[in-house]
Scaffold this active site. Sequence first.
Site, PDB file in Angstrom:
ATOM      1  N   LYS A  99     -31.578 -75.390  44.258  1.00 43.37           N
ATOM      2  CA  LYS A  99     -31.114 -76.709  44.685  1.00 43.37           C
ATOM      3  C   LYS A  99     -32.214 -77.772  44.553  1.00 43.37           C
ATOM      4  O   LYS A  99     -31.994 -78.941  44.895  1.00 43.37           O
ATOM      5  CB  LYS A  99     -30.622 -76.649  46.129  1.00 43.37           C
ATOM      6  CG  LYS A  99     -29.378 -75.798  46.332  1.00 43.37           C
ATOM      7  CD  LYS A  99     -28.967 -75.792  47.794  1.00 43.37           C
ATOM      8  CE  LYS A  99     -27.611 -75.121  48.005  1.00 43.37           C
ATOM      9  NZ  LYS A  99     -27.635 -73.681  47.711  1.00 43.37           N
ATOM     10  N   SER A 100     -33.384 -77.380  44.067  1.00 43.29           N
ATOM     11  CA  SER A 100     -34.489 -78.329  43.946  1.00 43.29           C
ATOM     12  C   SER A 100     -34.148 -79.538  43.078  1.00 43.29           C
ATOM     13  O   SER A 100     -34.519 -80.666  43.418  1.00 43.29           O
ATOM     14  CB  SER A 100     -35.734 -77.625  43.399  1.00 43.29           C
ATOM     15  OG  SER A 100     -36.239 -76.707  44.346  1.00 43.29           O
ATOM     16  N   THR A 132     -40.981 -70.559  41.828  1.00 45.86           N
ATOM     17  CA  THR A 132     -40.291 -69.683  42.762  1.00 45.86           C
ATOM     18  C   THR A 132     -40.367 -68.244  42.264  1.00 45.86           C
ATOM     19  O   THR A 132     -41.096 -67.949  41.305  1.00 45.86           O
ATOM     20  CB  THR A 132     -38.833 -70.166  42.960  1.00 45.86           C
ATOM     21  OG1 THR A 132     -38.224 -69.401  43.993  1.00 45.86           O
ATOM     22  CG2 THR A 132     -38.029 -70.059  41.678  1.00 45.86           C
ATOM     23  N   LYS A 176     -44.690 -66.541  41.639  1.00 46.92           N
ATOM     24  CA  LYS A 176     -45.623 -67.232  42.530  1.00 46.92           C
ATOM     25  C   LYS A 176     -47.025 -66.624  42.486  1.00 46.92           C
ATOM     26  O   LYS A 176     -48.026 -67.347  42.529  1.00 46.92           O
ATOM     27  CB  LYS A 176     -45.101 -67.204  43.972  1.00 46.92           C
ATOM     28  CG  LYS A 176     -43.936 -68.149  44.234  1.00 46.92           C
ATOM     29  CD  LYS A 176     -43.618 -68.211  45.713  1.00 46.92           C
ATOM     30  CE  LYS A 176     -42.593 -69.289  46.007  1.00 46.92           C
ATOM     31  NZ  LYS A 176     -42.369 -69.475  47.455  1.00 46.92           N
ATOM     32  N   ASP A 189     -57.173 -74.794  48.300  1.00 52.51           N
ATOM     33  CA  ASP A 189     -57.586 -73.823  49.318  1.00 52.51           C
ATOM     34  C   ASP A 189     -56.393 -73.052  49.867  1.00 52.51           C
ATOM     35  O   ASP A 189     -56.480 -71.837  50.088  1.00 52.51           O
ATOM     36  CB  ASP A 189     -58.309 -74.539  50.466  1.00 52.51           C
ATOM     37  CG  ASP A 189     -59.678 -75.067  50.056  1.00 52.51           C
ATOM     38  OD1 ASP A 189     -60.188 -74.629  49.006  1.00 52.51           O
ATOM     39  OD2 ASP A 189     -60.233 -75.914  50.777  1.00 52.51           O
ATOM     40  N   ASN A 244     -46.713 -72.214  44.779  1.00 47.63           N
ATOM     41  CA  ASN A 244     -45.312 -72.628  44.624  1.00 47.63           C
ATOM     42  C   ASN A 244     -45.216 -73.928  43.834  1.00 47.63           C
ATOM     43  O   ASN A 244     -44.144 -74.502  43.706  1.00 47.63           O
ATOM     44  CB  ASN A 244     -44.619 -72.764  45.985  1.00 47.63           C
ATOM     45  CG  ASN A 244     -44.928 -74.078  46.680  1.00 47.63           C
ATOM     46  OD1 ASN A 244     -46.074 -74.537  46.665  1.00 47.63           O
ATOM     47  ND2 ASN A 244     -43.934 -74.679  47.298  1.00 47.63           N
ATOM     48  N   ASP A 280     -45.603 -74.560  50.518  1.00 48.08           N
ATOM     49  CA  ASP A 280     -44.856 -73.722  51.454  1.00 48.08           C
ATOM     50  C   ASP A 280     -45.560 -73.663  52.808  1.00 48.08           C
ATOM     51  O   ASP A 280     -44.913 -73.659  53.857  1.00 48.08           O
ATOM     52  CB  ASP A 280     -44.720 -72.295  50.912  1.00 48.08           C
ATOM     53  CG  ASP A 280     -43.686 -72.177  49.810  1.00 48.08           C
ATOM     54  OD1 ASP A 280     -42.838 -73.087  49.683  1.00 48.08           O
ATOM     55  OD2 ASP A 280     -43.723 -71.180  49.065  1.00 48.08           O
ATOM     56  N   ALA A 316     -44.078 -65.889  49.786  1.00 43.97           N
ATOM     57  CA  ALA A 316     -43.505 -66.638  50.899  1.00 43.97           C
ATOM     58  C   ALA A 316     -43.999 -66.095  52.236  1.00 43.97           C
ATOM     59  O   ALA A 316     -44.293 -66.859  53.160  1.00 43.97           O
ATOM     60  CB  ALA A 316     -41.986 -66.589  50.833  1.00 43.97           C
ATOM     61  N   GLY A 343     -32.741 -71.999  54.972  1.00 49.30           N
ATOM     62  CA  GLY A 343     -33.503 -72.184  53.746  1.00 49.30           C
ATOM     63  C   GLY A 343     -33.494 -73.602  53.232  1.00 49.30           C
ATOM     64  O   GLY A 343     -34.410 -74.005  52.498  1.00 49.30           O
TER      65      GLY A 343
END
Length: 283
Positions: free
Chosen positions: A29-30, A76, A80, A92, A101, A116, A145, A249
């Site tokens: 959905k980005s 995604t 990643k 960092d 991400n 994230d 994640a 989400g």
Amino acid sequence: MSKDEEAAPAPLPDNAYAEVIGSPIEQSKSPLIHAHWLKELGLAADYRRREVGKDGLHAYLAEKRVDPAWLGCNVTMPVKLEAIRLADEATDRAVTTGAANMLVPRDGKIVAGNSDVGAVMLLLARLHEAGRPMARIHLYGTGGAARAVLVAAASLGHNGIVIHARDVQKAVKLAVQFGLAYAPVPLDTPPQGDGIINATPLGMVGHECLNCDVSGLGENGWVFDMVSAPVETMLLKAAKAKGLGIVDGIDMLVEQAASSFELFFGQPPKRADDEALFARLRS
């Protein structure tokens, strides 16, 4: 030159675009989120999705290095971890997390970042401010994640985390690295505590929900599921039925996207109309 002119964002290149990569990517959905913000700001740029797996990431980056219109990409699953290895430099947070991400071109180099972490920090802080307890949090997963959750939790001073994992030995290493108060357990172990964070694909379209048991959470407990397709996963349905606090989400997707948007397009998104955006994303 006026102060307003000095503060103006740098002009975007012709045919400017950013995108999200991963595999599978059709459900992302980005593009909807970034397109909404681009329209709000009146920016002549695009945001796309592209199917890229681990085997194709090296060729993808070689292609983008010589594309002046490319402003960067969100990253995604399942690339990643590979993304940070192939980048020229890393922030960092990306280094500490061990995953990226997003990838952004800067001064002829590709820099790996991780928005994230900031998104998780913000969402956990909201739960805390709402009076949700955080003494014992159950975290599902050991990938990028999940690592972002551990970095965010450490920054907020929360180490009461139980990692649930298929590979418990891998989880033990993370528990030691982050100084967690509890030993990891197998993925399907019923949780007993305050909250659950699902940082795995479990519950996503095409994936089973291996552990949807919320009976061990207190009445003021909560569930944070990073899966965004479907919006209401089986885990969230179980939490809703018990009257628990919920972070879905979509919440995660929008907050990490906001940081990425500013890095890609040179200015922060307008958030005043986010209610309409969330409604579209959850419809």
